[in-house]
Design a protein around this motif. Sequence first.
Motif, PDB file in Angstrom:
ATOM      1  N   LEU A 111       0.856  -1.166   0.000  1.00 48.24           N
ATOM      2  CA  LEU A 111       0.000   0.000   0.000  1.00 48.24           C
ATOM      3  C   LEU A 111       0.902   1.229   0.000  1.00 48.24           C
ATOM      4  O   LEU A 111       2.058   1.162   0.403  1.00 48.24           O
ATOM      5  CB  LEU A 111      -0.899   0.029   1.232  1.00 48.24           C
ATOM      6  N   LEU A 112       0.375   2.337  -0.449  1.00 51.63           N
ATOM      7  CA  LEU A 112       1.138   3.569  -0.383  1.00 51.63           C
ATOM      8  C   LEU A 112       1.203   4.038   1.061  1.00 51.63           C
ATOM      9  O   LEU A 112       0.248   3.898   1.822  1.00 51.63           O
ATOM     10  CB  LEU A 112       0.473   4.646  -1.235  1.00 51.63           C
ATOM     11  N   SER A 113       2.322   4.606   1.442  1.00 55.95           N
ATOM     12  CA  SER A 113       2.399   5.232   2.761  1.00 55.95           C
ATOM     13  C   SER A 113       1.522   6.479   2.745  1.00 55.95           C
ATOM     14  O   SER A 113       1.106   6.958   1.686  1.00 55.95           O
ATOM     15  CB  SER A 113       3.844   5.611   3.080  1.00 55.95           C
ATOM     16  N   THR A 114       1.251   7.011   3.919  1.00 53.90           N
ATOM     17  CA  THR A 114       0.398   8.197   3.992  1.00 53.90           C
ATOM     18  C   THR A 114       0.999   9.348   3.196  1.00 53.90           C
ATOM     19  O   THR A 114       0.292  10.045   2.451  1.00 53.90           O
ATOM     20  CB  THR A 114       0.205   8.627   5.461  1.00 53.90           C
ATOM     21  N   SER A 115       2.304   9.543   3.332  1.00 55.10           N
ATOM     22  CA  SER A 115       2.958  10.645   2.607  1.00 55.10           C
ATOM     23  C   SER A 115       2.937  10.404   1.098  1.00 55.10           C
ATOM     24  O   SER A 115       2.707  11.334   0.316  1.00 55.10           O
ATOM     25  CB  SER A 115       4.395  10.827   3.098  1.00 55.10           C
ATOM     26  N   GLU A 116       3.147   9.146   0.684  1.00 51.36           N
ATOM     27  CA  GLU A 116       3.095   8.830  -0.749  1.00 51.36           C
ATOM     28  C   GLU A 116       1.693   9.057  -1.302  1.00 51.36           C
ATOM     29  O   GLU A 116       1.524   9.624  -2.390  1.00 51.36           O
ATOM     30  CB  GLU A 116       3.501   7.360  -0.972  1.00 51.36           C
ATOM     31  N   ALA A 117       0.696   8.629  -0.539  1.00 54.85           N
ATOM     32  CA  ALA A 117      -0.683   8.791  -0.992  1.00 54.85           C
ATOM     33  C   ALA A 117      -1.056  10.267  -1.082  1.00 54.85           C
ATOM     34  O   ALA A 117      -1.683  10.709  -2.054  1.00 54.85           O
ATOM     35  CB  ALA A 117      -1.636   8.067  -0.039  1.00 54.85           C
ATOM     36  N   ASP A 118      -0.659  11.044  -0.079  1.00 57.53           N
ATOM     37  CA  ASP A 118      -0.963  12.480  -0.082  1.00 57.53           C
ATOM     38  C   ASP A 118      -0.315  13.176  -1.273  1.00 57.53           C
ATOM     39  O   ASP A 118      -0.948  13.999  -1.951  1.00 57.53           O
ATOM     40  CB  ASP A 118      -0.483  13.123   1.221  1.00 57.53           C
ATOM     41  N   LYS A 119       0.940  12.859  -1.523  1.00 52.45           N
ATOM     42  CA  LYS A 119       1.688  13.496  -2.612  1.00 52.45           C
ATOM     43  C   LYS A 119       1.068  13.158  -3.967  1.00 52.45           C
ATOM     44  O   LYS A 119       0.811  14.030  -4.801  1.00 52.45           O
ATOM     45  CB  LYS A 119       3.151  13.054  -2.577  1.00 52.45           C
ATOM     46  N   LEU A 120       0.790  11.859  -4.177  1.00 52.44           N
ATOM     47  CA  LEU A 120       0.238  11.429  -5.462  1.00 52.44           C
ATOM     48  C   LEU A 120      -1.185  11.962  -5.651  1.00 52.44           C
ATOM     49  O   LEU A 120      -1.554  12.409  -6.740  1.00 52.44           O
ATOM     50  CB  LEU A 120       0.249   9.903  -5.553  1.00 52.44           C
ATOM     51  N   ALA A 121      -1.986  11.934  -4.588  1.00 54.34           N
ATOM     52  CA  ALA A 121      -3.361  12.442  -4.682  1.00 54.34           C
ATOM     53  C   ALA A 121      -3.356  13.926  -5.026  1.00 54.34           C
ATOM     54  O   ALA A 121      -4.181  14.383  -5.835  1.00 54.34           O
ATOM     55  CB  ALA A 121      -4.100  12.196  -3.368  1.00 54.34           C
ATOM     56  N   ALA A 122      -2.449  14.691  -4.431  1.00 49.13           N
ATOM     57  CA  ALA A 122      -2.366  16.125  -4.727  1.00 49.13           C
ATOM     58  C   ALA A 122      -2.008  16.351  -6.198  1.00 49.13           C
ATOM     59  O   ALA A 122      -2.576  17.227  -6.858  1.00 49.13           O
ATOM     60  CB  ALA A 122      -1.332  16.787  -3.820  1.00 49.13           C
ATOM     61  N   GLU A 123      -1.092  15.535  -6.711  1.00 50.01           N
ATOM     62  CA  GLU A 123      -0.696  15.657  -8.122  1.00 50.01           C
ATOM     63  C   GLU A 123      -1.865  15.317  -9.043  1.00 50.01           C
ATOM     64  O   GLU A 123      -2.108  15.986 -10.050  1.00 50.01           O
ATOM     65  CB  GLU A 123       0.489  14.723  -8.409  1.00 50.01           C
ATOM     66  N   LEU A 124      -2.585  14.275  -8.670  1.00 50.80           N
ATOM     67  CA  LEU A 124      -3.713  13.852  -9.506  1.00 50.80           C
ATOM     68  C   LEU A 124      -4.837  14.874  -9.497  1.00 50.80           C
ATOM     69  O   LEU A 124      -5.507  15.086 -10.517  1.00 50.80           O
ATOM     70  CB  LEU A 124      -4.226  12.486  -9.020  1.00 50.80           C
ATOM     71  N   LYS A 125      -5.067  15.510  -8.358  1.00 49.47           N
ATOM     72  CA  LYS A 125      -6.104  16.540  -8.289  1.00 49.47           C
ATOM     73  C   LYS A 125      -5.822  17.677  -9.257  1.00 49.47           C
ATOM     74  O   LYS A 125      -6.730  18.194  -9.918  1.00 49.47           O
ATOM     75  CB  LYS A 125      -6.213  17.076  -6.856  1.00 49.47           C
ATOM     76  N   VAL A 126      -4.556  18.070  -9.348  1.00 51.20           N
ATOM     77  CA  VAL A 126      -4.174  19.140 -10.271  1.00 51.20           C
ATOM     78  C   VAL A 126      -4.407  18.702 -11.714  1.00 51.20           C
ATOM     79  O   VAL A 126      -4.952  19.445 -12.534  1.00 51.20           O
ATOM     80  CB  VAL A 126      -2.689  19.530 -10.065  1.00 51.20           C
ATOM     81  N   ILE A 127      -4.015  17.468 -12.007  1.00 50.81           N
ATOM     82  CA  ILE A 127      -4.194  16.930 -13.359  1.00 50.81           C
ATOM     83  C   ILE A 127      -5.671  16.901 -13.739  1.00 50.81           C
ATOM     84  O   ILE A 127      -6.066  17.331 -14.818  1.00 50.81           O
ATOM     85  CB  ILE A 127      -3.576  15.513 -13.445  1.00 50.81           C
ATOM     86  N   LEU A 128      -6.510  16.406 -12.826  1.00 56.66           N
ATOM     87  CA  LEU A 128      -7.938  16.315 -13.094  1.00 56.66           C
ATOM     88  C   LEU A 128      -8.577  17.694 -13.203  1.00 56.66           C
ATOM     89  O   LEU A 128      -9.445  17.924 -14.048  1.00 56.66           O
ATOM     90  CB  LEU A 128      -8.625  15.501 -11.988  1.00 56.66           C
ATOM     91  N   ARG A 129      -8.141  18.596 -12.342  1.00 57.60           N
ATOM     92  CA  ARG A 129      -8.695  19.953 -12.363  1.00 57.60           C
ATOM     93  C   ARG A 129      -8.379  20.656 -13.686  1.00 57.60           C
ATOM     94  O   ARG A 129      -9.172  21.473 -14.169  1.00 57.60           O
ATOM     95  CB  ARG A 129      -8.130  20.746 -11.187  1.00 57.60           C
ATOM     96  N   ASN A 130      -7.245  20.322 -14.279  1.00 61.51           N
ATOM     97  CA  ASN A 130      -6.837  20.935 -15.552  1.00 61.51           C
ATOM     98  C   ASN A 130      -7.429  20.221 -16.761  1.00 61.51           C
ATOM     99  O   ASN A 130      -7.133  20.577 -17.901  1.00 61.51           O
ATOM    100  CB  ASN A 130      -5.309  20.941 -15.664  1.00 61.51           C
TER     101      ASN A 130
END
Length: 289
Positions: free
Chosen positions: A7-26
């Motif tokens: 599983l992703l660690s909490t920090s890995e999940a937070d970092k990747l989720a933040a990146e994906l949110k930007v991608i989806l928002r754009n």
Amino acid sequence: MTIEKELLSTSEADKLAAELKVILRNGEKPKNDPDSINKMVAGLGDPRGLIRRTFAEALGVTGSFATPALREALIHNKNVTIRRAAAKALKLVADPSALPDLLKALITDEDPVVQGSSVGAIAIFGEKAIDLLQVVLLDPKSSAMQKGLATWGIAFAGAEAPEAIKNASKSKHEAIRAAAIAALGGQIQSLEDEEAKKILIQAIDDKSSKVRAEATALIGGLESAKWAESKLKAKLNDKSAQVRKNSALSLMKLQSKNSLEEIKLRKMLEKDPQVLKVLELAIKHLKEN
């Protein structure tokens, strides 16, 4: 990366989720290489619902590139949170190639949430979904819950495949006829489908008490269904207690004051205590309203 064990660690999940949110928002699409997809699938095991939703939405946008990894996770991952989220993500992907595994998950997964999410993902496929879910209804090994989910899925799919529902209503199998009848409400209510109404009226006299029960119950949920009053009055004397109960409830919901005397008479003859309670409720309601 082995998604079944990691599983992703909490920090890995937070970092990747933040990146994906930007991608989806754009309005862009996430990377569709195997490593990127596997990381998103691993993120479906995060204990935080909002984070899981971000990964599921990203996988949905990734499309059919994500299907193989999601199918693998749905069937083979030991983490139930990932299996649940994989089924929901497959609904967003909407790739029909996943249907066999979604059906397998409904039939074999012991988790009720996985079963329910799998049905939800199947149901978006209209006629294909109706054909698949009939298999579950006819399988003697299917549990009551699985059959209930399949019935719900058929009703949902029926909105996209009205002709398939009408065909199913003529099946030789009572379970399929009953599920199809339960799905006709939308067509009658929203589309004012006269053929669907005719099928429902015929179902009130079906040889199967299960089908008659579905038909009499459905009528009570329709608006302006006074056209069914005489049929419902007749079914107050049906040999099936469930049909008698549903008929009384539907007459009550339709505010059928014209049926008050028939309901009173049925009360005098009725021996089933559960039906008696419904008859008394209907009489009270019709007198007061």
